[in-house]
Design an enzyme around this catalytic site. Sequence first.
Site, mmCIF file in Angstrom:
data_model
loop_
_atom_site.group_PDB
_atom_site.id
_atom_site.type_symbol
_atom_site.label_atom_id
_atom_site.label_comp_id
_atom_site.label_asym_id
_atom_site.label_seq_id
_atom_site.Cartn_x
_atom_site.Cartn_y
_atom_site.Cartn_z
ATOM 1 N N ALA A 160 -0.995 -16.374 -5.278
ATOM 2 C CA ALA A 160 -0.156 -15.472 -6.118
ATOM 3 C C ALA A 160 0.382 -16.318 -7.689
ATOM 4 O O ALA A 160 -0.101 -17.464 -7.377
ATOM 5 C CB ALA A 160 0.434 -15.958 -5.198
ATOM 6 N N ASN A 220 -1.501 -6.017 0.376
ATOM 7 C CA ASN A 220 0.244 -6.382 -1.217
ATOM 8 C C ASN A 220 1.222 -4.967 -0.242
ATOM 9 O O ASN A 220 1.954 -5.204 -1.393
ATOM 10 C CB ASN A 220 -0.769 -6.229 -2.127
ATOM 11 C CG ASN A 220 -1.321 -7.356 -3.238
ATOM 12 O OD1 ASN A 220 -0.569 -8.602 -2.223
ATOM 13 N ND2 ASN A 220 -2.384 -7.132 -4.448
ATOM 14 N N CYS A 272 -0.254 -6.985 -9.718
ATOM 15 C CA CYS A 272 -1.391 -6.080 -8.812
ATOM 16 C C CYS A 272 0.244 -5.330 -7.569
ATOM 17 O O CYS A 272 -0.856 -4.582 -7.085
ATOM 18 C CB CYS A 272 -1.705 -7.951 -7.336
ATOM 19 S SG CYS A 272 -1.634 -8.911 -7.946
ATOM 20 N N LYS A 335 8.506 -13.311 -12.340
ATOM 21 C CA LYS A 335 9.117 -14.262 -11.211
ATOM 22 C C LYS A 335 8.694 -15.562 -11.761
ATOM 23 O O LYS A 335 8.195 -15.955 -13.241
ATOM 24 C CB LYS A 335 8.110 -14.173 -10.088
ATOM 25 C CG LYS A 335 6.658 -14.562 -10.081
ATOM 26 C CD LYS A 335 6.029 -14.580 -8.849
ATOM 27 C CE LYS A 335 4.219 -15.424 -9.195
ATOM 28 N NZ LYS A 335 3.850 -15.430 -7.379
HETATM 29 N N1 UPG Z 1 9.090 -10.801 -5.316
HETATM 30 C C1 UPG Z 1 11.337 -10.515 -4.090
HETATM 31 N N2 UPG Z 1 11.638 -10.710 -3.425
HETATM 32 C C2 UPG Z 1 10.393 -11.476 -2.564
HETATM 33 C C3 UPG Z 1 9.577 -11.868 -2.598
HETATM 34 C C4 UPG Z 1 8.515 -11.274 -3.626
HETATM 35 O O1 UPG Z 1 11.765 -9.549 -4.940
HETATM 36 O O2 UPG Z 1 10.691 -11.910 -1.312
HETATM 37 C C5 UPG Z 1 8.877 -10.075 -5.964
HETATM 38 C C6 UPG Z 1 8.470 -11.699 -7.129
HETATM 39 O O3 UPG Z 1 9.777 -11.975 -8.069
HETATM 40 C C7 UPG Z 1 7.173 -10.948 -7.519
HETATM 41 C C8 UPG Z 1 6.449 -9.720 -6.991
HETATM 42 O O4 UPG Z 1 8.155 -9.551 -5.610
HETATM 43 O O5 UPG Z 1 7.766 -10.105 -8.945
HETATM 44 C C9 UPG Z 1 5.534 -10.562 -6.801
HETATM 45 O O6 UPG Z 1 5.633 -11.687 -5.698
HETATM 46 P P1 UPG Z 1 4.727 -12.814 -5.259
HETATM 47 O O7 UPG Z 1 3.488 -12.054 -4.324
HETATM 48 O O8 UPG Z 1 5.114 -13.639 -5.502
HETATM 49 O O9 UPG Z 1 2.999 -12.415 -6.845
HETATM 50 P P2 UPG Z 1 1.944 -12.195 -7.491
HETATM 51 O O10 UPG Z 1 1.417 -13.420 -8.031
HETATM 52 O O11 UPG Z 1 2.270 -10.874 -7.657
HETATM 53 O O12 UPG Z 1 1.259 -12.198 -5.812
HETATM 54 C C10 UPG Z 1 0.919 -10.820 -5.627
HETATM 55 C C11 UPG Z 1 -0.171 -11.662 -3.679
HETATM 56 C C12 UPG Z 1 -0.858 -11.983 -3.607
HETATM 57 C C13 UPG Z 1 -1.812 -11.531 -4.257
HETATM 58 C C14 UPG Z 1 -1.415 -11.678 -5.696
HETATM 59 C C15 UPG Z 1 -2.474 -10.201 -6.258
HETATM 60 O O13 UPG Z 1 1.529 -12.136 -3.246
HETATM 61 O O14 UPG Z 1 -0.990 -12.331 -2.662
HETATM 62 O O15 UPG Z 1 -3.331 -11.809 -4.365
HETATM 63 O O16 UPG Z 1 -0.864 -10.116 -5.972
HETATM 64 O O17 UPG Z 1 -3.097 -8.734 -6.213
#
Ligand code: UPG
Length: 469
Positions: A160, A220, A272, A335
């Site tokens: 992430a 995802n 993603c 984020k």
């Molecule tokens: N988010 C929330 N509430 C939560 C957790 C996350 O609103 O409880 C939001 C966060 O702020 C962001 C989005 O969800 O806007 C995605 O967050 P996160 O998953 O931490 O970030 P990414 O870097 O997009 O990672 C995701 C997957 C990862 C994968 C990647 C690309 O977590 O495993 O490799 O996407 O596919």
Amino acid sequence: MVKICCIGAGYVGGPTMAVIALKCPSVEVAVVDISVARITAWNSDVLPIYEPGLDEVVKQCRGKNLFFSTDVEKHVSEADIIFVSVNTPTKTRGLGAGKAADLTYWESAARMIADVSKSDKIVVEKSTVPVKTAEAIERILTHNSKGINYQILSNPEFLAEGTAIQDLFRPDRVLIGGRETTEGQKAIQALKAVYAHWVPEERIICTNLWSAELSKLAANAFLAQRISSVNAMSALCEATGADVSQVSHAVGKDTRIGPKFLNASVGFGGSCFQKDILNLVYICECNGLTEVANYWKQVIKVNDYQKNRFVNRIVSSMFNTISGKKIAVLGFAFKKDTGDTRETPAIDVCNGLLGDKARLSIYDPEVTADQIQRDLSMKKFDWDHPLHLQPMSPTSMKQVSVVWDAYEAAKDAHGLCIITEWDEFKKLDYKRIFDSMQKPAFVFDGRNIVNAEKLREIGFIVYSIGKPL
Ligand code: UPG
């Protein structure tokens, strides 16, 4: 010495290869990209992406066993293992527009590999691709293979952004999918040996190709589904007087559910989740699975609903008009701890506020003014979840200013909305902010990070997500 080449020096390729180089001194890693600017940046002191811990890793290996180069063909032809980490955006036109992944970059990478290779290669899918992509890639590679043996592996990335280096150092699992033939299994073992330098064996999962490809989309989709589920609950909390933090705490204590990814928010963003779910939806539709497609589509619809709801709440609580009012927007990245704005909820929220003629003063510690202007003037692709939010016209551009300080953003503002959960927003001097704002002073906390009680004592009217007033 094993030679690895990675095509694509982006958010996934760059950090992943840097960590492989650090953990495997006996492996030579070359990251190649056709973008001269991007490679120049990777070779400079200012890396093209912001990621905590990345600088140190790159500094330790660059020039030793980690190289960044635009000489794509040389490194591809010399490599034993080629990772392909090019982007796969959603198609914007033609068959499957708005949902299917655009594999143009992938296809040209495969053709290039086929053209320049003189020895056997293991080709690894690193970027997220639709299920069965490996089959197409295999066909392109072997079409004119000159007797060369290609093995395709799927090794999806689960890092992430913002925690990429930690995720790479200590992954929950590494997934490697390959053909169930002797050669396929041999290729799996070769890649497994690379990760085994630092990842415990029981965390390296080996599957068939299609399981690996699908697992990435599935992971995802499941994560995004949790956020949409808790965000749907947040709307009900606001209607009933329940507090979504208490609800998600209580629900998350059930070990079968667990506490992660249950934070209610203004909506999920990032490159993603939406893209991968759309992909999943498309694959389901192509397989005649309409109900399954609709089920996953709903995860995205709830996310759009959550962003709309946030905007509507701002407008309705500020006496049904925000026309001409200054609103401070804290945070623009999707984020914290990243400068990435792809699919950030900030875009829809800002465009919604601009649609109601607000004046915006935006501050994010890692996003440039240029980027913000570009994002807000971009046309959003509507598939079948049209938002009411339209991109900015040149006149509404004038309604936006980007500033380099949260206090500056808040000065004379009627309302302040928090879109990204940057740690520094928790520690601001809210008394000072209150004194500089118009009254009544509103706070709309899209991430539930401020202490609403304390802010109310100062005099703010505070709206959190899914919490009683
Ligand atoms: N988010 C929330 N509430 C939560 C957790 C996350 O609103 O409880 C939001 C966060 O702020 C962001 C989005 O969800 O806007 C995605 O967050 P996160 O998953 O931490 O970030 P990414 O870097 O997009 O990672 C995701 C997957 C990862 C994968 C990647 C690309 O977590 O495993 O490799 O996407 O596919």
